[in-house]
Design a protein around this motif. Structure first.
Motif, short mmCIF file in Angstrom:
data_model
loop_
_atom_site.label_atom_id
_atom_site.label_comp_id
_atom_site.label_asym_id
_atom_site.label_seq_id
_atom_site.Cartn_x
_atom_site.Cartn_y
_atom_site.Cartn_z
N LEU A 1 26.94 -11.40 -61.08
CA LEU A 1 26.36 -10.56 -60.14
C LEU A 1 25.13 -10.90 -59.62
N PRO A 2 24.62 -10.61 -58.40
CA PRO A 2 23.67 -11.22 -57.73
C PRO A 2 22.47 -10.27 -58.26
N GLY A 3 21.17 -10.80 -58.58
CA GLY A 3 20.23 -10.04 -58.68
C GLY A 3 19.76 -9.84 -60.20
N ARG A 4 19.02 -8.57 -60.25
CA ARG A 4 18.87 -8.29 -61.78
C ARG A 4 19.60 -7.49 -62.38
N LYS A 5 19.51 -7.61 -64.03
CA LYS A 5 20.70 -6.76 -64.74
C LYS A 5 19.72 -6.18 -66.00
N LEU A 6 19.79 -4.68 -66.14
CA LEU A 6 19.42 -3.99 -67.04
C LEU A 6 20.02 -3.13 -67.86
N VAL A 7 19.70 -2.99 -69.11
CA VAL A 7 20.51 -1.81 -70.03
C VAL A 7 19.70 -0.75 -69.97
N PHE A 8 20.01 0.58 -69.75
CA PHE A 8 19.41 1.86 -69.89
C PHE A 8 20.15 2.66 -70.90
N THR A 9 19.50 2.89 -71.90
CA THR A 9 20.52 3.56 -72.94
C THR A 9 19.58 4.65 -73.68
N ASN A 10 20.13 5.57 -74.19
CA ASN A 10 19.60 6.56 -75.04
C ASN A 10 19.07 6.24 -76.60
N GLY A 11 19.77 5.03 -76.86
CA GLY A 11 19.54 4.60 -78.08
C GLY A 11 18.23 3.74 -78.10
#
Length: 220
Positions: free
Chosen positions: A103-113
């Motif tokens: 995947l081009p660009g940035r990758k993040l995780v967004f979690t309620n944990g």
């Protein structure tokens, strides 16, 4: 790249039942431990405790938020207890690792944990080097998805333009605030939500994240 996604430069992923299949039932173990925690806190049986945690989830977004609001619990104690689960249910997913790497660009995780738990999950899946950051419940100030402030805070913290960001999530209701600020949304339909799903805030639907991401490069 799929023509509808060529503008995306930031890829944001939920964690539980998104980056691993719901069939692994790891989150089921967490839910059970939440019930145990509520039992201990309230001095009640499991049936009553489960009803309490579901009420908090419906009213506050997470059981943690409800217990913090009504019982002033220590979030660190709660998260350490409920996340004390065995990761053996999860297996490395090399295809997903490869698909996310492309995947081009940035990758993040967004979690309620929280980040320590998320790090354990990602390591088990082979994804520990796949993401720039984990934006967790501590980072949101304990305002979980689907609170709008959680999404605004994510964007401010990581300088994200919602118009060029995509958010993947297995809970349809958590996609609504993302869509409202301009994100492209992907719903992982794992069968847990059969009614009340509003398609208006969902751009893409899949039952298999790995296949969906892989096919982005083949549908040309």
């Amino acid at each position: 790249m799929h023509p509808r996604l060529r503008h995306i430069d930031t890829w944001i992923f939920d964690l539980d039942n998104t980056l691993y299949p719901a069939g692994a039932d790891l989150f089921g173990e967490i839910v059970s431990r939440i019930t145990d925690y509520v039992c201990r806190l309230e001095g009640c049986d499991r049936e009553t405790a489960f009803a309490i945690q579901k009420r908090h989830f419906a009213e506050h977004g997470t059981t943690l938020s409800g217990l913090m609001a009504e019982r002033a619990i220590d979030p660190h104690d709660f998260l350490a207890f409920v996340h004390d689960v065995d990761m053996d249910r999860l297996s490395p997913n090399d295809r997903l690792v490869e698909a996310i790497a492309r995947l081009p660009g940035r990758k993040l995780v967004f979690t309620n944990g929280d980040a320590p738990y998320a790090t354990r999950v990602l390591s088990r899946l082979g994804l520990h080097e796949s993401f720039e950051a984990i934006h967790d419940i501590h980072a949101t100030g304990y305002l979980p998805k689907p609170h709008a402030a959680a999404y605004d805070g994510l964007c401010k913290a990581w300088d994200i333009d919602p118009a060029t960001a995509l958010f993947v999530e297995d809970m349809a209701r958590n996609l609504a605030p993302a869509k409202a600020i301009g994100m492209t949304t992907v719903w992982i339909d794992n069968g847990s939500e059969q009614v009340g799903v509003d398609a208006a805030h969902i751009d893409f639907v899949t039952t298999d994240l790995t296949a969906w991401l892989t096919d982005l490069w083949e549908d040309q």
